[in-house]
Design a protein around this motif. Structure first.
Motif, PDB file in Angstrom:
ATOM      1  N   TYR A  24      34.898   0.611  72.971  1.00 32.34           N
ATOM      2  CA  TYR A  24      34.323  -0.723  72.775  1.00 32.34           C
ATOM      3  C   TYR A  24      34.451  -1.154  71.313  1.00 32.34           C
ATOM      4  O   TYR A  24      34.905  -2.251  71.006  1.00 32.34           O
ATOM      5  CB  TYR A  24      32.846  -0.775  73.183  1.00 32.34           C
ATOM      6  N   PHE A  25      34.029  -0.275  70.421  1.00 32.79           N
ATOM      7  CA  PHE A  25      34.058  -0.632  69.004  1.00 32.79           C
ATOM      8  C   PHE A  25      35.478  -0.774  68.476  1.00 32.79           C
ATOM      9  O   PHE A  25      35.756  -1.671  67.674  1.00 32.79           O
ATOM     10  CB  PHE A  25      33.245   0.365  68.177  1.00 32.79           C
ATOM     11  N   LEU A  26      36.386   0.077  68.924  1.00 33.84           N
ATOM     12  CA  LEU A  26      37.782  -0.053  68.501  1.00 33.84           C
ATOM     13  C   LEU A  26      38.381  -1.364  69.008  1.00 33.84           C
ATOM     14  O   LEU A  26      39.147  -2.019  68.296  1.00 33.84           O
ATOM     15  CB  LEU A  26      38.607   1.142  68.981  1.00 33.84           C
ATOM     16  N   SER A  27      38.050  -1.740  70.219  1.00 33.67           N
ATOM     17  CA  SER A  27      38.549  -2.995  70.784  1.00 33.67           C
ATOM     18  C   SER A  27      37.985  -4.211  70.062  1.00 33.67           C
ATOM     19  O   SER A  27      38.653  -5.237  69.937  1.00 33.67           O
ATOM     20  CB  SER A  27      38.190  -3.097  72.272  1.00 33.67           C
ATOM     21  N   LEU A  28      36.765  -4.089  69.593  1.00 31.45           N
ATOM     22  CA  LEU A  28      36.071  -5.223  68.976  1.00 31.45           C
ATOM     23  C   LEU A  28      36.172  -5.268  67.452  1.00 31.45           C
ATOM     24  O   LEU A  28      35.605  -6.173  66.833  1.00 31.45           O
ATOM     25  CB  LEU A  28      34.586  -5.190  69.365  1.00 31.45           C
ATOM     26  N   GLN A  29      36.882  -4.329  66.854  1.00 23.74           N
ATOM     27  CA  GLN A  29      36.862  -4.248  65.391  1.00 23.74           C
ATOM     28  C   GLN A  29      37.353  -5.523  64.704  1.00 23.74           C
ATOM     29  O   GLN A  29      36.813  -5.908  63.663  1.00 23.74           O
ATOM     30  CB  GLN A  29      37.589  -3.017  64.880  1.00 23.74           C
ATOM     31  N   THR A  30      38.316  -6.224  65.281  1.00 20.09           N
ATOM     32  CA  THR A  30      38.770  -7.471  64.651  1.00 20.09           C
ATOM     33  C   THR A  30      37.697  -8.562  64.777  1.00 20.09           C
ATOM     34  O   THR A  30      37.478  -9.319  63.849  1.00 20.09           O
ATOM     35  CB  THR A  30      40.098  -7.967  65.261  1.00 20.09           C
ATOM     36  N   VAL A  31      37.035  -8.593  65.925  1.00 22.08           N
ATOM     37  CA  VAL A  31      35.957  -9.576  66.137  1.00 22.08           C
ATOM     38  C   VAL A  31      34.786  -9.275  65.200  1.00 22.08           C
ATOM     39  O   VAL A  31      34.165 -10.190  64.649  1.00 22.08           O
ATOM     40  CB  VAL A  31      35.483  -9.557  67.610  1.00 22.08           C
ATOM     41  N   LEU A  44      34.810 -12.272  76.052  1.00 20.41           N
ATOM     42  CA  LEU A  44      35.808 -11.593  75.226  1.00 20.41           C
ATOM     43  C   LEU A  44      37.237 -11.986  75.556  1.00 20.41           C
ATOM     44  O   LEU A  44      38.139 -11.768  74.747  1.00 20.41           O
ATOM     45  CB  LEU A  44      35.630 -10.069  75.332  1.00 20.41           C
ATOM     46  N   LYS A  45      37.456 -12.566  76.728  1.00 24.94           N
ATOM     47  CA  LYS A  45      38.798 -13.024  77.097  1.00 24.94           C
ATOM     48  C   LYS A  45      39.350 -14.012  76.082  1.00 24.94           C
ATOM     49  O   LYS A  45      40.553 -14.093  75.881  1.00 24.94           O
ATOM     50  CB  LYS A  45      38.792 -13.667  78.487  1.00 24.94           C
ATOM     51  N   LYS A  46      38.461 -14.730  75.445  1.00 22.27           N
ATOM     52  CA  LYS A  46      38.873 -15.777  74.508  1.00 22.27           C
ATOM     53  C   LYS A  46      39.162 -15.232  73.103  1.00 22.27           C
ATOM     54  O   LYS A  46      39.815 -15.905  72.318  1.00 22.27           O
ATOM     55  CB  LYS A  46      37.790 -16.848  74.432  1.00 22.27           C
ATOM     56  N   VAL A  47      38.647 -14.032  72.802  1.00 26.88           N
ATOM     57  CA  VAL A  47      38.765 -13.545  71.421  1.00 26.88           C
ATOM     58  C   VAL A  47      39.556 -12.249  71.277  1.00 26.88           C
ATOM     59  O   VAL A  47      39.921 -11.881  70.164  1.00 26.88           O
ATOM     60  CB  VAL A  47      37.373 -13.379  70.774  1.00 26.88           C
ATOM     61  N   LEU A  79      37.306   0.050  61.964  1.00 30.06           N
ATOM     62  CA  LEU A  79      36.649   1.153  62.680  1.00 30.06           C
ATOM     63  C   LEU A  79      37.656   2.187  63.183  1.00 30.06           C
ATOM     64  O   LEU A  79      37.375   2.924  64.107  1.00 30.06           O
ATOM     65  CB  LEU A  79      35.838   0.579  63.849  1.00 30.06           C
ATOM     66  N   LYS A  80      38.806   2.241  62.542  1.00 31.82           N
ATOM     67  CA  LYS A  80      39.857   3.170  62.978  1.00 31.82           C
ATOM     68  C   LYS A  80      39.411   4.629  62.909  1.00 31.82           C
ATOM     69  O   LYS A  80      39.948   5.466  63.614  1.00 31.82           O
ATOM     70  CB  LYS A  80      41.130   2.949  62.165  1.00 31.82           C
ATOM     71  N   PHE A  81      38.406   4.920  62.099  1.00 31.13           N
ATOM     72  CA  PHE A  81      37.879   6.284  62.026  1.00 31.13           C
ATOM     73  C   PHE A  81      37.320   6.746  63.376  1.00 31.13           C
ATOM     74  O   PHE A  81      37.159   7.936  63.624  1.00 31.13           O
ATOM     75  CB  PHE A  81      36.803   6.406  60.936  1.00 31.13           C
ATOM     76  N   LEU A  82      37.040   5.785  64.266  1.00 38.71           N
ATOM     77  CA  LEU A  82      36.536   6.124  65.599  1.00 38.71           C
ATOM     78  C   LEU A  82      37.646   6.613  66.527  1.00 38.71           C
ATOM     79  O   LEU A  82      37.358   7.131  67.602  1.00 38.71           O
ATOM     80  CB  LEU A  82      35.835   4.924  66.235  1.00 38.71           C
TER      81      LEU A  82
END
Length: 128
Positions: free
Chosen positions: A86-93, A27-30, A98-101
């Protein structure tokens, strides 16, 4: 209940190692630095509470309502707190909005705080 607490502890502990490694490498790369820091907060809190659940699972019987609610507060709070991060951090990937979270994270944190408060009540009862 004791078995549920111990199973949750081992699952949370193992997943936090896997997700921590994922964050440190792939995830460091993305992810942006801010997204990565948020992800790492989720991993840390998940591991901290995995250890708490493991200790409680070995030392408590969970035969009282207080202990059962404490266990569920830690289990549910950790799930909501860490996994929403986790999901908020990964939403762009993930390519999803997922802002509803967003409100789920503080709800999870509140449940973890409830677990700690109930643990304090238990400890005070035991040391009297």
């Amino acid at each position: 209940m004791k078995q549920i607490v111990l199973i949750a502890a081992t699952i949370y502990g193992g997943l936090s190692v896997v997700l921590g490694a994922l964050g440190a490498h792939a995830l460091k790369k993305v992810l942006t630095e801010a997204q990565l820091q948020s992800f790492e907060v989720g991993v840390k809190y998940q591991m901290y509470h995995a250890i708490v659940l493991l200790v409680l699972g070995f030392f408590l019987s969970f035969d009282t309502r207080l202990q059962a609610i404490m266990g569920w507060s830690f289990i549910t709070g950790t799930l909501l707190f860490s996994f929403s991060i986790y999901f908020l951090s990964l939403q762009t990937v993930l390519g999803a909005n997922l802002k509803f979270l967003g409100p789920v994270t503080p709800l999870g944190g509140l449940l973890m705080i409830v677990g700690w408060c109930l643990l304090l009540v238990h400890v005070v009862k035991v040391i009297k």
